[in-house]
Design a protein around this motif. Structure first.
Motif, PDB file in Angstrom:
ATOM      1  N   GLN A   1       0.839  -1.216   0.000  1.00  0.00           N
ATOM      2  CA  GLN A   1       0.000   0.000   0.000  1.00  0.00           C
ATOM      3  C   GLN A   1       0.871   1.263   0.000  1.00  0.00           C
ATOM      4  OE1 GLN A   1      -2.321  -1.076   3.460  1.00  0.00           O
ATOM      5  NE2 GLN A   1      -4.083  -1.661   2.217  1.00  0.00           N
ATOM      6  N   LEU A   2       1.971   1.217   0.739  1.00  0.00           N
ATOM      7  CA  LEU A   2       2.890   2.372   0.747  1.00  0.00           C
ATOM      8  C   LEU A   2       3.490   2.587  -0.637  1.00  0.00           C
ATOM      9  CD1 LEU A   2       4.721   1.767   4.157  1.00  0.00           C
ATOM     10  CD2 LEU A   2       3.268   3.714   3.614  1.00  0.00           C
ATOM     11  N   VAL A   3       3.826   1.487  -1.311  1.00  0.00           N
ATOM     12  CA  VAL A   3       4.388   1.583  -2.669  1.00  0.00           C
ATOM     13  C   VAL A   3       3.358   2.209  -3.609  1.00  0.00           C
ATOM     14  CG1 VAL A   3       5.148   0.213  -4.673  1.00  0.00           C
ATOM     15  CG2 VAL A   3       6.041  -0.300  -2.395  1.00  0.00           C
ATOM     16  N   SER A   4       2.088   1.774  -3.523  1.00  0.00           N
ATOM     17  CA  SER A   4       1.033   2.330  -4.391  1.00  0.00           C
ATOM     18  C   SER A   4       0.827   3.812  -4.133  1.00  0.00           C
ATOM     19  CB  SER A   4      -0.314   1.641  -4.145  1.00  0.00           C
ATOM     20  OG  SER A   4      -0.215   0.291  -4.401  1.00  0.00           O
ATOM     21  N   LEU A   5       0.763   4.194  -2.865  1.00  0.00           N
ATOM     22  CA  LEU A   5       0.555   5.608  -2.521  1.00  0.00           C
ATOM     23  C   LEU A   5       1.716   6.454  -3.045  1.00  0.00           C
ATOM     24  CD1 LEU A   5      -0.748   5.170   1.139  1.00  0.00           C
ATOM     25  CD2 LEU A   5      -2.024   6.263  -0.706  1.00  0.00           C
TER      26      LEU A   5
END
Ligand SMILES: [Zn+2]
Length: 260
Positions: free
Chosen positions: A118-122
């Motif tokens: 999720q951090l990578v997507s954000l």
């Protein structure tokens, strides 16, 4: 760039219901907040976006999320995308993909934090993933050696995950002092968020003690409008100061139970 000039709205969880905490904002209300910013012509900035352009847009505002809850991904991400807004997410590095066990003020219910994916997507969508220490302990409690490790380790973990440099952070519980500011600078950070009422820093350190308004569960658009004036001597600031007094239980609890 002097970020103390621009208003900052800070959110925590964006949750449907079941959270008794006053800092959890409902998704519908979050949508209305963003709609209001859009209608009023505000342009949300991040430290990185301004750093790259070296100029503030007209009506700049910063949207931040403290503590990196998974609900930011689940309920805020699509709303931000819809309005083309970029935000700053402060993530305690030890809690990536884990469940909250430090926020005692919310009782027994546990909340998930953002996962690595999720951090990578954000981050890939242009949001700034920024530091918030390892385990959300006040930096003022660490000795100098431990503080250096805390600041460097949390930065390295986030940089490794996102592939972007991490030059901004938020002080857990807003706590800092002159020694903490020196350590933050030495670790290569350029910007640091404090909280509303811990006093202004000396002019040359303003970017390392930035102030902001929390957005509470029950805040109306009328209140948000007042917060966007970024007036820390206003009635709305005094009202928030009273609300924030309740939040003091958590650092006290940590200090008594597991101070490093
Ligand atoms: Zn926090």
């Amino acid at each position: 760039m002097d970020f103390s000039l621009i208003p900052v709205l800070n959110y925590h969880k964006i949750e449907l219901k079941g959270d008794i905490g006053i800092t959890a904002r409902q998704p519908d209300d979050f949508f209305r907040d963003m709609e209001y910013l859009s209608e009023q012509g505000f342009t949300p900035v991040t430290f990185r976006s301004v750093g790259e352009s070296e100029v503030f847009p007209d009506k700049p505002v910063m949207i931040t999320f403290d503590d990196g809850y998974a609900s930011v991904y689940e309920h805020a991400f699509s709303v931000l995308s819809r309005f083309g807004f970029k935000a700053v997410v402060f993530m305690p590095a030890s809690y990536i993909g884990k469940t909250n066990d430090w926020d005692v003020q919310f009782g027994k219910k546990k909340y998930r934090h953002l996962s690595k994916e999720q951090l990578v997507s954000l981050s890939a969508a242009g949001h700034e993933i920024a530091a918030h220490g390892m385990k959300h302990r006040p930096f003022t409690l660490f000795n100098s050696k431990a503080l250096k490790a805390e600041l460097e380790e949390s930065r390295d973990i986030l940089e490794h995950i996102t592939g972007n440099p991490v030059r901004s952070l938020c002080y857990p519980f807003g706590r800092f002092n002159a020694r903490v500011i020196e350590a933050v600078k030495a670790a290569g950070y350029q910007y640091a968020m404090a909280s509303l009422y811990l006093g202004a820093a000396p002019a040359e350190e303003r970017n390392l003690a930035l102030r902001r308004f929390n957005v509470y569960r029950f805040d109306s658009v009328r209140i948000i409008k007042k917060k966007l004036k970024a007036d820390f001597n206003s009635l709305v600031a005094y009202r928030d100061w009273l609300l924030q007094l309740g939040g003091r239980a958590t650092p006290l609890y940590q200090h008594l139970t597991n101070a490093p």
